[in-house]
Design a protein around this motif. Sequence first.
Motif, PDB file in Angstrom:
ATOM      1  N   VAL A 212       0.841  -1.208   0.000  1.00 50.36           N
ATOM      2  CA  VAL A 212       0.000   0.000   0.000  1.00 50.36           C
ATOM      3  C   VAL A 212       0.869   1.248   0.000  1.00 50.36           C
ATOM      4  CG1 VAL A 212      -1.663   1.331   1.361  1.00 50.36           C
ATOM      5  CG2 VAL A 212      -1.965  -1.136   1.086  1.00 50.36           C
ATOM      6  N   ASN A 213       1.919   1.239   0.788  1.00 50.54           N
ATOM      7  CA  ASN A 213       2.791   2.420   0.868  1.00 50.54           C
ATOM      8  C   ASN A 213       3.487   2.713  -0.446  1.00 50.54           C
ATOM      9  OD1 ASN A 213       2.140   2.777   3.571  1.00 50.54           O
ATOM     10  ND2 ASN A 213       3.908   1.623   4.325  1.00 50.54           N
ATOM     11  N   THR A 214       3.802   1.661  -1.201  1.00 52.91           N
ATOM     12  CA  THR A 214       4.517   1.848  -2.467  1.00 52.91           C
ATOM     13  C   THR A 214       3.594   1.827  -3.677  1.00 52.91           C
ATOM     14  OG1 THR A 214       4.957  -0.546  -2.597  1.00 52.91           O
ATOM     15  CG2 THR A 214       6.615   0.839  -1.528  1.00 52.91           C
ATOM     16  N   GLY A 215       2.305   1.549  -3.453  1.00 56.63           N
ATOM     17  CA  GLY A 215       1.365   1.521  -4.571  1.00 56.63           C
ATOM     18  C   GLY A 215       1.572   0.349  -5.504  1.00 56.63           C
ATOM     19  N   PRO A 240      -3.460  -1.697  -6.845  1.00 55.27           N
ATOM     20  CA  PRO A 240      -3.781  -0.270  -6.885  1.00 55.27           C
ATOM     21  C   PRO A 240      -4.667   0.071  -8.082  1.00 55.27           C
ATOM     22  CG  PRO A 240      -1.567  -0.652  -7.724  1.00 55.27           C
ATOM     23  CD  PRO A 240      -2.073  -1.979  -7.250  1.00 55.27           C
ATOM     24  N   VAL A 241      -5.494   1.088  -7.918  1.00 54.92           N
ATOM     25  CA  VAL A 241      -6.294   1.641  -9.008  1.00 54.92           C
ATOM     26  C   VAL A 241      -5.755   3.046  -9.266  1.00 54.92           C
ATOM     27  CG1 VAL A 241      -8.586   2.323  -9.796  1.00 54.92           C
ATOM     28  CG2 VAL A 241      -8.314   0.305  -8.339  1.00 54.92           C
ATOM     29  N   ASP A 245      -3.314  10.116 -14.620  1.00 56.32           N
ATOM     30  CA  ASP A 245      -1.977  10.638 -14.352  1.00 56.32           C
ATOM     31  C   ASP A 245      -1.065   9.622 -13.680  1.00 56.32           C
ATOM     32  OD1 ASP A 245      -2.704  13.136 -15.376  1.00 56.32           O
ATOM     33  OD2 ASP A 245      -3.570  13.759 -13.456  1.00 56.32           O
ATOM     34  N   GLY A 246      -1.564   8.407 -13.508  1.00 54.72           N
ATOM     35  CA  GLY A 246      -0.763   7.381 -12.870  1.00 54.72           C
ATOM     36  C   GLY A 246      -0.751   7.437 -11.363  1.00 54.72           C
ATOM     37  N   GLU A 247      -1.598   8.266 -10.768  1.00 58.58           N
ATOM     38  CA  GLU A 247      -1.653   8.389  -9.320  1.00 58.58           C
ATOM     39  C   GLU A 247      -2.592   7.330  -8.747  1.00 58.58           C
ATOM     40  OE1 GLU A 247      -3.142  12.310  -9.197  1.00 58.58           O
ATOM     41  OE2 GLU A 247      -1.165  13.264  -9.127  1.00 58.58           O
TER      42      GLU A 247
END
Length: 323
Positions: A212-215, A240-241, A245-247
């Motif tokens: 989670v911290n690193t996505g 991750p979703v 913008d890749g965030e």
Amino acid sequence: MSGTQRPPVGLLLVSGGGTNATRATLDAQPEFAVSAVSPAEVPSRLDAVDCVVAVHGDGVDGVDVLERVRAHRPELPVVLVADADDGSVVSRAVAADVSEFVPTGDDERLLDRVRAAVGTTPPIRADGAARMPIETMGVQEELRLKERAMDEAPVGITITDPNRPDNPMIYVNDAFERLTGYPKERTVGRNCRFLQGEETDPEATDTMREAVNTGEPTSVELVNYRENGEQFWNQVTIAPVRNADGETTHFVGFQMDVTERKEAELEVKRERENLQHLLVRIDGLLKEVTGELMQAERRADVETAVCDCIAAVDAYEFAWVGT
């Protein structure tokens, strides 16, 4: 540019006395024509609007408004504004087929979600940049289909929001409720660590926390606990979703009860370890017997030495030599 200008989108705003800020936010947009009504007036005003914005709180039950709309015009988009930490409201809204959900006070998201619900094109900002692309009604229908598919999926599915404190769950499906025994109103708005307990492997939880911290995606198997305290082995996969913008905006999690397989694997592991331990003991015993045989000078010495070596091993009660 020639052409007919699109008429304003008709919005029906249902809110209490303390939500003038929401009214001001919507009124400031020239593409919206806002009418404010009470919950009792909703059924009689639905035919002439394109979308309903229900603000939960200040004496207004936003989910009740949503249910009234669904009873009269099931296809009409409804945007619910409510406290995201109120898991009961979020769960009820999902069950009542809410079109869009907006946390209280997030005006930018409110405008985006209303435009998404009615399928309008976002305006150009003053700096010349376009706002975030908004889905058309066709895409919205597809999203609703996907949501229904998640609701009915045979594995537990959760969605969390890492942008909120403690990364709480904002969606859980029916299978997650069946798997854990926890009703949705007790899970939405909480971090899923409440499923952990005394036998939960800290290395597995550390792996998920790091992901989670690193996505990054990850998959682990760990002991979790149902509402009644029963242990079960849970295979948890999180991914991750990301936005355009890749965030990372959310995490989706999948939970599957793998208790039977895991217990079978552990039993095979225990049997293998026991067999290895037995082979080591037998190997040691053979070496001792061989040493005694090499030192013995008479048959009686051989018999005594062999029996003593074997009887000294805990696995044997006695030993004897027969002819």
